[in-house]
Design an enzyme around this catalytic site. Structure first.
Site, PDB file in Angstrom:
ATOM      1  N   CYS A 151      -7.780  -5.305  -1.792  1.00  0.00           N
ATOM      2  CA  CYS A 151      -8.509  -4.487  -0.811  1.00  0.00           C
ATOM      3  C   CYS A 151      -9.963  -4.921  -0.633  1.00  0.00           C
ATOM      4  CB  CYS A 151      -8.440  -3.014  -1.189  1.00  0.00           C
ATOM      5  SG  CYS A 151      -6.751  -2.386  -1.156  1.00  0.00           S
ATOM      6  N   HIS A 159     -14.091   0.764   2.585  1.00  0.00           N
ATOM      7  CA  HIS A 159     -12.655   0.523   2.497  1.00  0.00           C
ATOM      8  C   HIS A 159     -11.939   1.856   2.694  1.00  0.00           C
ATOM      9  CE1 HIS A 159      -8.737  -0.639   1.364  1.00  0.00           C
ATOM     10  NE2 HIS A 159      -8.767  -0.082   0.177  1.00  0.00           N
ATOM     11  N   ASN A 176      -4.065   2.974   4.305  1.00  0.00           N
ATOM     12  CA  ASN A 176      -4.771   1.900   3.595  1.00  0.00           C
ATOM     13  C   ASN A 176      -4.158   0.554   4.001  1.00  0.00           C
ATOM     14  OD1 ASN A 176      -5.779   0.039   1.778  1.00  0.00           O
ATOM     15  ND2 ASN A 176      -5.466   1.307  -0.030  1.00  0.00           N
TER      16      ASN A 176
END
Ligand code: UT7
Length: 318
Positions: A114, A245, A275
């Site tokens: 990520c 994020h 996500n």
């Protein structure tokens, strides 16, 4: 001195949308649980024959158009992904071919889960500052749906697919002031896909100890934003937009609170996208730019944490 400036951005989301209600028909979960714990309402999922490079290509073409450049102007391509099309060549090389670039500059993938986009942007920034490249295409793209266990409610409700792209170009003023990259492999067990090439296993799916990751993320993001501003010589009050994020709205809110930043100054897309790993920050950045919230001259703080653990940040004047 040479700096890196954002010339243009682009994005791609697959057509298929899966709502929380749809997921609740196949696993033991509910729209209420997912929304209240994460802020996620829906996610986009790639078609069976749609790959990471397919998504990266669409995002890259949009970013190239937004920058008023031609593919041949690019002398560096970095794709941040944990779901490459092939073991090799890299997705960046496959993308370079799709863009019709012959005999080009460096093209390679970065795997920092990520945090991948921040890692890729930091590397591109160092190429540009040193004069090794002048115009870099950075793409964050992930097809998480292909590595999800759709029977595991603790992970399958969280992730989505997509791609975001940014073109960085050499400029005489910032641009990027500072990037910070960190990692600690001792946390590898807390978030992983426990299979690979040299150590294959039957379980090639995302496995996560959610609450441990959550606690780490909240603490480290709070530290990271302070560190980043301190190194660059700015105060929290100077930041126009936080572009975090997009894993969990509660982590994002905690980081904004730490900065003393009103939620109106935070780009939040996790509700729509879930996500999307390496794609999440460039997708959020592109969203804020295209809907007119982020304006030229504003100061943006980008930050991420992900599997590894890896974490990193980027402070840039748009
Ligand atoms: O992108 C990389 C970074 N990743 C992240 O930042 C993710 C970080 N973690 C999180 O966002 C949160 O930890 C989660 C959203 C994954 C989970 O939220 P939580 O508040 O930490 O819940 P939990 O894991 O402590 O689980 C609470 C309960 C458990 O039930 P019991 O043991 O209390 O009976 C889980 O089994 O919630 C249950 N649960 C669910 N219930 C309904 C877990 N997943 C679900 C679900 N639907 N989808």
């Amino acid at each position: 001195m040479t700096f890196s400036a954002i010339l243009g951005t682009g994005r791609y989301l697959p057509q298929r949308v899966i709502t929380n209600a749809e997921l609740a028909r196949t696993v033991d979960t509910s729209d209420e649980w997912i929304r209240s714990r994460t802020g996620i309402r829906q996610r986009y999922v790639a078609a069976e024959n749609e790959s990471t490079c397919d998504m990266a290509e669409q995002a890259a073409l949009q970013a190239i158009t937004a920058s008023a450049l031609a593919p041949a102007d690019l002398d560096l391509i970095i794709v941040a992904t944990s779901t490459p099309d092939l073991i090799y060549p890299s997705t960046a090389c496959l993308l370079q071919k799709r863009l019709g670039i012959r005999n080009g500059g460096a093209a390679f993938d970065v795997q920092a889960v990520c945090s991948g986009f921040i890692y890729a942007a930091s590397i591109a920034d160092q190429f540009i500052r040193s004069g090794a490249a002048r115009r870099a295409l950075i793409v964050g793209a992930d097809a998480n749906s292909k590595i999800l266990d759709w029977t595991d409610r603790s992970t399958c409700v969280l992730f989505g697919d997509g791609a975001g792209a940014v073109i960085l170009g050499a400029a005489e003023s910032p641009g990027i002031y500072v990037t910070r990259l960190h990692a600690d492999g001792h946390y590898a067990d807390l978030l992983q896909v426990p299979s690979g090439v040299s150590r294959p296993s039957a379980d090639a799916h995302i496995r996560m100890h959610g609450s441990e990751v959550f606690k780490f993320a909240v603490n480290i993001m709070g530290e990271l934003v302070g560190e980043t501003l301190g190194v660059a010589g700015f105060d929290a009050a100077d930041v126009d937009w936080l572009i975090p994020h997009q894993a969990n709205e509660r982590i994002i809110t905690a980081t904004a609170r730490k900065l003393g930043l009103a939620l109106e100054r935070v780009i939040i897309t996790v509700g729509e996208h879930g996500n999307t790993s390496a794609a999440s920050i460039p997708l959020a950045l592109d969203t804020g730019i295209r809907d007119g919230r982020i304006k030229r001259g504003e100061l943006l703080l980008l930050e991420a944490v992900g599997g590894g653990f890896t974490w990193g940040s980027l402070l840039v004047r748009y």
